[in-house]
Design a protein around this motif. Structure first.
Motif, PDB file in Angstrom:
ATOM      1  N   PRO A 111       0.962  -1.230  -0.014  1.00 18.66           N
ATOM      2  CA  PRO A 111       0.067   0.081  -0.005  1.00 18.66           C
ATOM      3  C   PRO A 111       0.725   1.187   0.040  1.00 18.66           C
ATOM      4  CG  PRO A 111       0.164  -1.053   2.124  1.00 18.66           C
ATOM      5  CD  PRO A 111       0.749  -1.866   1.400  1.00 18.66           C
ATOM      6  N   PRO A 112       0.467   2.405  -0.324  1.00 18.62           N
ATOM      7  CA  PRO A 112       1.043   3.638  -0.619  1.00 18.62           C
ATOM      8  C   PRO A 112       1.394   3.886   1.107  1.00 18.62           C
ATOM      9  CG  PRO A 112      -1.308   3.956  -0.918  1.00 18.62           C
ATOM     10  CD  PRO A 112      -0.981   2.741  -1.093  1.00 18.62           C
ATOM     11  N   LEU A 113       2.608   4.911   1.175  1.00 20.08           N
ATOM     12  CA  LEU A 113       2.745   5.356   2.369  1.00 20.08           C
ATOM     13  C   LEU A 113       2.836   6.827   2.593  1.00 20.08           C
ATOM     14  CD1 LEU A 113       4.580   4.041   4.692  1.00 20.08           C
ATOM     15  CD2 LEU A 113       6.653   4.702   3.590  1.00 20.08           C
ATOM     16  N   SER A 114       2.035   7.208   3.611  1.00 21.81           N
ATOM     17  CA  SER A 114       1.807   8.618   3.812  1.00 21.81           C
ATOM     18  C   SER A 114       2.957   9.174   4.569  1.00 21.81           C
ATOM     19  CB  SER A 114       0.406   8.841   4.589  1.00 21.81           C
ATOM     20  OG  SER A 114      -0.583   8.403   3.886  1.00 21.81           O
ATOM     21  N   TYR A 115       3.236  10.600   4.308  1.00 21.36           N
ATOM     22  CA  TYR A 115       4.261  11.221   5.027  1.00 21.36           C
ATOM     23  C   TYR A 115       3.878  12.595   5.177  1.00 21.36           C
ATOM     24  CZ  TYR A 115       5.026  13.531   0.511  1.00 21.36           C
ATOM     25  OH  TYR A 115       4.794  14.190  -0.852  1.00 21.36           O
ATOM     26  N   ASP A 116       4.487  13.138   6.401  1.00 21.66           N
ATOM     27  CA  ASP A 116       4.352  14.567   6.401  1.00 21.66           C
ATOM     28  C   ASP A 116       5.619  15.436   6.022  1.00 21.66           C
ATOM     29  OD1 ASP A 116       2.133  14.778   8.184  1.00 21.66           O
ATOM     30  OD2 ASP A 116       3.261  13.350   9.367  1.00 21.66           O
ATOM     31  N   THR A 117       6.555  14.710   5.951  1.00 14.40           N
ATOM     32  CA  THR A 117       8.109  15.365   5.188  1.00 14.40           C
ATOM     33  C   THR A 117       8.480  14.060   4.539  1.00 14.40           C
ATOM     34  OG1 THR A 117       8.251  16.872   7.084  1.00 14.40           O
ATOM     35  CG2 THR A 117      10.304  16.232   5.610  1.00 14.40           C
ATOM     36  N   LEU A 118       9.051  14.389   3.325  1.00 17.66           N
ATOM     37  CA  LEU A 118       9.833  13.327   2.473  1.00 17.66           C
ATOM     38  C   LEU A 118      10.928  13.819   2.174  1.00 17.66           C
ATOM     39  CD1 LEU A 118       9.553  10.775   0.777  1.00 17.66           C
ATOM     40  CD2 LEU A 118       8.486  12.243  -1.284  1.00 17.66           C
ATOM     41  N   VAL A 119      11.993  12.823   2.318  1.00 17.68           N
ATOM     42  CA  VAL A 119      13.432  12.920   1.782  1.00 17.68           C
ATOM     43  C   VAL A 119      13.881  11.861   0.741  1.00 17.68           C
ATOM     44  CG1 VAL A 119      15.983  13.024   2.442  1.00 17.68           C
ATOM     45  CG2 VAL A 119      14.207  13.950   3.926  1.00 17.68           C
ATOM     46  N   LEU A 120      14.185  12.358  -0.483  1.00 22.55           N
ATOM     47  CA  LEU A 120      14.591  11.479  -1.438  1.00 22.55           C
ATOM     48  C   LEU A 120      16.091  11.280  -1.493  1.00 22.55           C
ATOM     49  CD1 LEU A 120      11.883  12.201  -4.336  1.00 22.55           C
ATOM     50  CD2 LEU A 120      11.803  10.454  -2.481  1.00 22.55           C
ATOM     51  N   ALA A 121      16.468  10.217  -1.221  1.00 21.36           N
ATOM     52  CA  ALA A 121      17.999   9.936  -1.126  1.00 21.36           C
ATOM     53  C   ALA A 121      18.140   8.528  -2.019  1.00 21.36           C
ATOM     54  CB  ALA A 121      18.666   9.815   0.095  1.00 21.36           C
ATOM     55  N   THR A 122      17.797   8.676  -3.166  1.00 17.13           N
ATOM     56  CA  THR A 122      17.743   7.525  -4.011  1.00 17.13           C
ATOM     57  C   THR A 122      18.655   7.196  -4.988  1.00 17.13           C
ATOM     58  OG1 THR A 122      16.222   8.726  -5.309  1.00 17.13           O
ATOM     59  CG2 THR A 122      15.216   7.186  -4.237  1.00 17.13           C
ATOM     60  N   GLY A 123      19.895   8.055  -4.909  1.00 11.62           N
ATOM     61  CA  GLY A 123      21.165   7.749  -5.615  1.00 11.62           C
ATOM     62  C   GLY A 123      21.065   7.663  -6.975  1.00 11.62           C
ATOM     63  N   ALA A 124      22.128   7.011  -7.657  1.00 13.25           N
ATOM     64  CA  ALA A 124      22.046   7.013  -9.210  1.00 13.25           C
ATOM     65  C   ALA A 124      22.481   5.644  -9.557  1.00 13.25           C
ATOM     66  CB  ALA A 124      23.359   8.054  -9.560  1.00 13.25           C
ATOM     67  N   ARG A 125      22.426   5.575 -11.089  1.00 15.39           N
ATOM     68  CA  ARG A 125      22.473   4.338 -11.800  1.00 15.39           C
ATOM     69  C   ARG A 125      23.296   4.379 -12.775  1.00 15.39           C
ATOM     70  NH1 ARG A 125      18.138   4.642 -15.476  1.00 15.39           N
ATOM     71  NH2 ARG A 125      16.646   6.231 -14.959  1.00 15.39           N
ATOM     72  N   HIS A 126      23.848   3.194 -13.498  1.00 14.42           N
ATOM     73  CA  HIS A 126      24.483   3.592 -14.543  1.00 14.42           C
ATOM     74  C   HIS A 126      23.861   4.238 -15.712  1.00 14.42           C
ATOM     75  CE1 HIS A 126      26.289   0.175 -12.409  1.00 14.42           C
ATOM     76  NE2 HIS A 126      25.264  -0.585 -12.747  1.00 14.42           N
ATOM     77  N   SER A 127      24.558   4.953 -16.550  1.00 11.31           N
ATOM     78  CA  SER A 127      24.314   5.555 -17.513  1.00 11.31           C
ATOM     79  C   SER A 127      25.052   5.299 -18.928  1.00 11.31           C
ATOM     80  CB  SER A 127      24.432   7.173 -17.487  1.00 11.31           C
ATOM     81  OG  SER A 127      23.956   7.849 -18.928  1.00 11.31           O
ATOM     82  N   TYR A 128      24.585   4.908 -19.820  1.00 12.80           N
ATOM     83  CA  TYR A 128      25.145   4.265 -21.173  1.00 12.80           C
ATOM     84  C   TYR A 128      24.922   5.305 -22.490  1.00 12.80           C
ATOM     85  CZ  TYR A 128      25.826  -0.155 -18.503  1.00 12.80           C
ATOM     86  OH  TYR A 128      26.206  -1.380 -17.842  1.00 12.80           O
ATOM     87  N   PHE A 129      24.428   6.432 -21.944  1.00 10.61           N
ATOM     88  CA  PHE A 129      24.317   7.455 -23.062  1.00 10.61           C
ATOM     89  C   PHE A 129      23.705   6.853 -24.276  1.00 10.61           C
ATOM     90  CE2 PHE A 129      28.567   7.901 -20.872  1.00 10.61           C
ATOM     91  CZ  PHE A 129      28.303   9.133 -19.875  1.00 10.61           C
ATOM     92  N   GLY A 130      22.415   6.336 -23.673  1.00 16.55           N
ATOM     93  CA  GLY A 130      21.486   6.184 -24.924  1.00 16.55           C
ATOM     94  C   GLY A 130      21.563   4.489 -25.461  1.00 16.55           C
ATOM     95  N   HIS A 131      22.592   3.994 -24.982  1.00 16.79           N
ATOM     96  CA  HIS A 131      22.859   2.652 -25.278  1.00 16.79           C
ATOM     97  C   HIS A 131      22.787   1.602 -24.242  1.00 16.79           C
ATOM     98  CE1 HIS A 131      24.587   3.851 -29.292  1.00 16.79           C
ATOM     99  NE2 HIS A 131      25.310   4.651 -28.806  1.00 16.79           N
ATOM    100  N   ASP A 132      21.562   1.605 -23.822  1.00 20.69           N
ATOM    101  CA  ASP A 132      21.289   0.773 -22.652  1.00 20.69           C
ATOM    102  C   ASP A 132      21.293  -0.829 -23.170  1.00 20.69           C
ATOM    103  OD1 ASP A 132      20.747   2.844 -21.053  1.00 20.69           O
ATOM    104  OD2 ASP A 132      18.274   2.661 -21.260  1.00 20.69           O
ATOM    105  N   GLU A 133      21.414  -1.152 -24.394  1.00 18.45           N
ATOM    106  CA  GLU A 133      21.607  -2.531 -24.667  1.00 18.45           C
ATOM    107  C   GLU A 133      23.093  -2.954 -24.427  1.00 18.45           C
ATOM    108  OE1 GLU A 133      22.555   0.205 -28.126  1.00 18.45           O
ATOM    109  OE2 GLU A 133      21.110   0.017 -26.672  1.00 18.45           O
ATOM    110  N   TRP A 134      23.738  -2.171 -23.972  1.00 15.34           N
ATOM    111  CA  TRP A 134      25.331  -2.667 -23.699  1.00 15.34           C
ATOM    112  C   TRP A 134      25.419  -2.994 -22.364  1.00 15.34           C
ATOM    113  CZ3 TRP A 134      28.321   2.508 -25.604  1.00 15.34           C
ATOM    114  CH2 TRP A 134      28.272   2.719 -26.735  1.00 15.34           C
ATOM    115  N   GLU A 135      24.260  -2.897 -21.320  1.00 11.37           N
ATOM    116  CA  GLU A 135      24.393  -3.435 -20.120  1.00 11.37           C
ATOM    117  C   GLU A 135      24.671  -4.751 -19.799  1.00 11.37           C
ATOM    118  OE1 GLU A 135      22.094  -2.836 -15.910  1.00 11.37           O
ATOM    119  OE2 GLU A 135      20.933  -2.447 -17.579  1.00 11.37           O
ATOM    120  N   GLY A 136      24.171  -5.594 -20.700  1.00 10.67           N
ATOM    121  CA  GLY A 136      24.373  -7.061 -20.424  1.00 10.67           C
ATOM    122  C   GLY A 136      25.746  -7.513 -20.621  1.00 10.67           C
ATOM    123  N   ALA A 137      26.525  -6.875 -21.721  1.00 10.26           N
ATOM    124  CA  ALA A 137      27.889  -7.153 -22.080  1.00 10.26           C
ATOM    125  C   ALA A 137      28.872  -6.487 -21.172  1.00 10.26           C
ATOM    126  CB  ALA A 137      27.984  -7.170 -23.432  1.00 10.26           C
ATOM    127  N   ALA A 138      28.237  -5.388 -20.727  1.00  7.94           N
ATOM    128  CA  ALA A 138      29.457  -4.440 -19.920  1.00  7.94           C
ATOM    129  C   ALA A 138      28.536  -3.720 -18.684  1.00  7.94           C
ATOM    130  CB  ALA A 138      29.925  -3.246 -20.945  1.00  7.94           C
TER     131      ALA A 138
END
Length: 438
Positions: A111-138
């Motif tokens: 179920p959804p989670l209610s908040y009074d204050t929200l902090v998003l600290a969700t980080g980053a992920r890989h960027s293949y600069f438009g070539h996400d198909e490379w992820e499996g090999a690299a």
């Protein structure tokens, strides 16, 4: 069973329980963890949501990938870190959206989670600069699964070369390409070369692991572009001594399971590792707010989201600018400072004090290691290289680990590897999480 009754005050008048302020923190990386550890206030309850059950010490993740450290030395269960904090609840879940008008966080399962204050600290992920198909090999290096996948591929390449009867296949198996010459790329290339040159030669009979090729590819003009040029030059020489081929001003144009194309030249290689770029989590799209080119949310000076004073974005998900117009780097010390800063803002708000504060980043310097006994340290006016920098790098990383057991375990693993030339985590385990990806 007696029914619960509404509390009454001494005069006999009924009174309701005071409503607690609910803070939801999404992400238990450096920023989220620093925030929760620094924040405790009357009437406040905190819920941490993370899609993994552990906090990860990412600066040493490449050492898991390159057989130096086991996974247990760089990760700790989130629940255990806050087991004495009754005001903190930990949830294992994946956030898929935020309803800012209803003040609710949507979870993939649950179920959804209610908040009074929200902090998003969700980080980053890989960027293949438009070539996400490379992820499996690299595969990139952002999680324990990534680290064990890379470790499996590196070790398996040597094992497969040992039994191969085809010289071309052996050559491809013993070619390791690292794309991106920032700290992670430099550290990966250096340790893979060290593994091939110093640690493995006596263990194989049909191949000479010292014939392995390690290629570090960088589109920019030099390795470690965030460091001063003289330190980059030192690292270039240190990599050359390890046998690493450094190709600067070269871009990768294609990657497959069997080869990588660097510029116009194809290089047969069975192991390619991506360390070239990252993109922020989709927090900006959840909130429908402005982001920079890397997807980071452009925040106010107090790290709140424009138009949403009850929502903060910190760490690698946030685009935070300094007074001089430069962006705060995506480093662990910066993330921790942001978490601690927001903790102070929220404490002031909860106590009714003014919160007109602006985040100010304290530059703690930059460190990178190249291999055994070689590193660079940039503290601004003070710049170090070589063995002294390597020892300082090690001490700094051990200091920031969580818990005495982890500090002792990592120190002993490093000492053992340094003294004996053996790495303690050379196990081919778990499945390849990137296998079969397009």
């Amino acid at each position: 069973m007696p029914q619960s009754q509404t509390p009454v005050d001494p005069a006999g008048k009924s009174r309701a329980e005071p409503k607690q302020h609910h803070l939801v923190v999404v992400g238990a990386g450096f920023a989220g963890l620093a925030l929760v550890k620094a924040l405790k206030a009357p009437g406040l309850r905190i819920t941490i949501v993370d899609q993994r059950n552990h906090h990860l010490f990412q600066p040493l993740l490449y050492q898991v990938a390159t057989t130096i450290l086991p996974t247990s030395d760089v990760a700790w269960p989130i629940r255990n870190l806050f087991k004495t904090r009754q005001d903190v609840t930990t949830l294992l879940g994946e956030v898929v959206g935020v309803d800012t008008s209803a003040r609710r966080v949507a979870l993939k399962d649950g179920p959804p989670l209610s908040y009074d204050t929200l902090v998003l600290a969700t980080g980053a992920r890989h960027s293949y600069f438009g070539h996400d198909e490379w992820e499996g090999a690299a595969p990139g290096l952002k999680s324990l699964e990534d680290a064990t996948t890379i470790r499996r591929r590196v070790l398996s390449a040597f094992e497969r070369a040992e039994v191969s009867q085809d010289e071309a296949e052996r050559s491809a198996l013993l070619t390791f390409v690292v794309v991106g010459a920032g700290p992670t790329g430099v550290e990966l290339a250096g340790i893979i070369a060290d593994l091939a040159q110093r640690i493995l030669p006596k263990e194989f009979r049909n191949i000479d692991t010292r014939q392995a090729r390690v290629i570090l590819v960088e589109a920019g003009p030099r390795v470690l572009p965030a460091f001063p040029e003289k330190l980059s030059a030192y690292v270039d020489r240190a990599l050359a001594r390890l046998g690493v081929t450094v190709l600067t001003r070269h871009a990768v144009s294609s990657i497959s399971d069997s080869a990588v194309t660097i510029g116009d030249a194809g290089t047969p290689a069975r192991t390619v590792i991506w360390a070239a770029g990252v993109t922020a989590s989709p927090a900006a799209s959840w909130l429908d707010v402005e982001a920079d080119r890397a997807g980071r949310v452009k925040v106010e000076r107090d790290l709140s989201v424009p138009g949403h004073p009850g929502i903060f974005v910190i760490g690698d998900t946030a685009c935070v600018m300094r007074d001089d117009g430069r962006q705060v780097p995506g480093l662990a010390p910066a993330a921790k400072q942001q978490g601690q800063f927001v903790a102070g803002v929220l404490k002031a708000r909860l106590s009714g004090r003014s919160t007109r504060r602006a985040f100010s980043y304290r530059d703690m310097g930059n460190l990178a290691t190249v291999g055994k006994g070689a590193a660079v340290v940039d503290f601004g006016r003070i710049q170090l290289k070589g063995a002294i920098a390597w020892w300082l790098w090690g001490i700094a990383h051990i200091y920031f680990l969580i818990g005495t057991r982890s500090r002792i375990a990592v120190a002993l693993s490093w000492l053992w590897s340094y003294a004996t030339g053996r790495n303690s985590a050379r196990l081919i385990t778990q499945r390849d999480v990137h296998a079969g990806k397009p």
